[in-house]
Write an enzyme that holds these catalytic residues in place. Structure first.
Site, PDB file in Angstrom:
ATOM      1  N   GLY A 118      -0.629  -2.391   6.253  1.00  0.00           N
ATOM      2  CA  GLY A 118      -0.506  -3.621   7.025  1.00  0.00           C
ATOM      3  C   GLY A 118      -1.729  -4.490   6.851  1.00  0.00           C
ATOM      4  O   GLY A 118      -2.503  -4.301   5.908  1.00  0.00           O
ATOM      5  N   THR A 178       0.839  -1.199   0.000  1.00  0.00           N
ATOM      6  CA  THR A 178       0.000   0.000   0.000  1.00  0.00           C
ATOM      7  C   THR A 178       0.873   1.248   0.000  1.00  0.00           C
ATOM      8  O   THR A 178       1.973   1.224   0.555  1.00  0.00           O
ATOM      9  CB  THR A 178      -0.879  -0.048   1.270  1.00  0.00           C
ATOM     10  OG1 THR A 178      -1.816  -1.081   1.098  1.00  0.00           O
ATOM     11  CG2 THR A 178      -1.587   1.258   1.541  1.00  0.00           C
TER      12      THR A 178
HETATM   13  N1  ASP Z   1      -3.708  -2.374   4.492  1.00  0.00           N
HETATM   14  C1  ASP Z   1      -3.953  -2.941   3.191  1.00  0.00           C
HETATM   15  C2  ASP Z   1      -5.194  -3.773   3.249  1.00  0.00           C
HETATM   16  O1  ASP Z   1      -5.395  -4.490   4.208  1.00  0.00           O
HETATM   17  C3  ASP Z   1      -2.832  -3.763   2.684  1.00  0.00           C
HETATM   18  C4  ASP Z   1      -1.486  -3.081   2.643  1.00  0.00           C
HETATM   19  O2  ASP Z   1      -1.151  -2.287   3.535  1.00  0.00           O
HETATM   20  O3  ASP Z   1      -0.734  -3.325   1.704  1.00  0.00           O
HETATM   21  O4  ASP Z   1      -5.943  -3.769   2.294  1.00  0.00           O
END
Ligand code: ASP
Length: 356
Positions: free
Chosen positions: A249, A197
């Site tokens: 996360g 992300t």
């Molecule tokens: N937080 C994002 C999600 O759970 C994933 C990520 O941080 O890459 O969709």
């Protein structure tokens, strides 16, 4: 417990004598970015791969910092930083987004303006090249905060966004990750070992804060799963009185903790007391306190079984990282001359940002 000690210490400290003739402080700006946290493997990080990530982070950081250094707004700065990361196939946002179980790329994004806490978010969009811009249009041109799926795309069309073909978002590496996950019955964490992300938080010279986050979610997500990234208060929050936060996360845990709002709320309750007592020799600075709060909230995520990280900036210009994984793609720049990108834990200069 640390909070209790802090509050007791605040009560015992002598009150600041207000200097009458102190010149007003120079306006400050500050920006922090992330490109995902995770269990990054130092051995798998070849010098070439590291150079690619560092260069992509630097491009994003410089784009945001330029806006701020020229007197632009925090809102414009975070968009300027997030767009190149959405456009880079290295990160799990825009081009390079992870695949759903059904082999599609479904994008989530959110943005918040700390001036008035106006916010916009989209979930599950498939044909918008830069979801952060659509989230911002939801904020400014709709009466709503969050739009999803086909409705969000209808709104995008009304707002003049081009329809980007779904193939644009797909990359071989992410397709292979989905195949591996299905073949070996792995979880999204086993298959990716990292989240990807992207996010940015900023303070501008007018004293305004802003935060934004953009993601493809988690590999193999099913049934219209939506994570924390587009949820205001979980993955993104900005409030001029407290801080601006963007998270990355395992979204389910960030949703349950309400990570971004939790950090800002704790700071909102405490910053006025810290400002009132602010001496250069006080043991508790806003920077240290904000770091402690971010670390405590990330420890709470970990206690529940989740992992990941956050970036935040305070109204005083501190740019802070906290993560409970081995690394987080990240960068920060400030009007005090800081400009650095880092990947693994402990790589940034310890004294990079002055205490406030
Ligand atoms: N937080 C994002 C999600 O759970 C994933 C990520 O941080 O890459 O969709």
């Amino acid at each position: 417990m640390k909070n209790l000690i802090t509050l007791i210490a605040l009560t015992l400290l002598p009150t600041a004598a207000v200097a009458q003739d102190t010149p007003p402080p120079e306006p400050k700006w500050s920006i922090a970015i992330h490109g995902g946290a995770g269990t990054l493997d130092r051995d798998a990080m070849t010098p070439e791969r590291r150079a690619d990530y560092e260069a992509a982070l630097q491009v994003a950081l410089d784009a945001g910092a330029k806006v701020l250094a020229e007197g632009g707004s925090a809102m414009d700065a975070i968009k300027a930083a997030i767009i190149p990361m959405e456009d880079s196939p290295l990160f799990n946002a825009g081009k390079g987004a992870v695949f759903t179980w059904d082999g599609t790329n479904e994008l989530d994004s959110s943005i918040m303006d700390g001036r008035d806490r106006s916010a916009g978010a989209v979930a599950g969009v498939k044909t918008v090249k830069n979801p952060i811009l659509l989230a911002d249009s939801v904020r400014t041109a709709s009466p709503h905060v969050m739009l999803m799926g086909a409705g969000a795309e209808a709104f995008a069309a009304e707002q003049g966004f081009a329809v980007t073909p779904p193939e644009y978002f797909a990359t071989p590496a992410r397709a292979e990750a989905l195949e591996r996950m299905k073949a070996q019955q792995l979880s999204a964490l086993d298959v990716d070992h990292k989240f990807g992300t992207v996010g940015a938080v900023a303070l501008d010279m007018q004293g305004n804060l802003a935060a934004g986050t953009s993601t493809g979610g988690m590999t193999g997500k099913r049934w219209g799963r939506v994570g924390d990234a587009p949820v205001i208060g979980a993955g993104t929050y900005a409030d001029n009185r407290a801080c601006a936060v963007s998270a990355t996360g395992w979204g389910e845990y960030f949703l349950r903790v309400g990570v971004a709002h939790e950090i800002c709320a704790r700071l909102r309750y405490t910053i006025p007391a810290l400002e009132f007592r602010l001496h250069p020799w006080d043991p508790i600075t806003i920077k240290n306190y904000a770091q402690t709060v971010a670390d405590e909230v990330m420890a709470d995520v970990k206690d529940l079984g989740g992992d990941g990280g956050v970036i935040l900036v305070t109204p005083h210009g501190d740019a802070i990282f906290s993560f409970n994984t081995s690394g987080m793609y990240r960068g920060r720049a400030t009007s005090d001359g800081v400009n650095e990108v880092a990947i693994f834990g402990g790589e940034e200069q310890a004294s990079a940002t002055p205490d406030h």
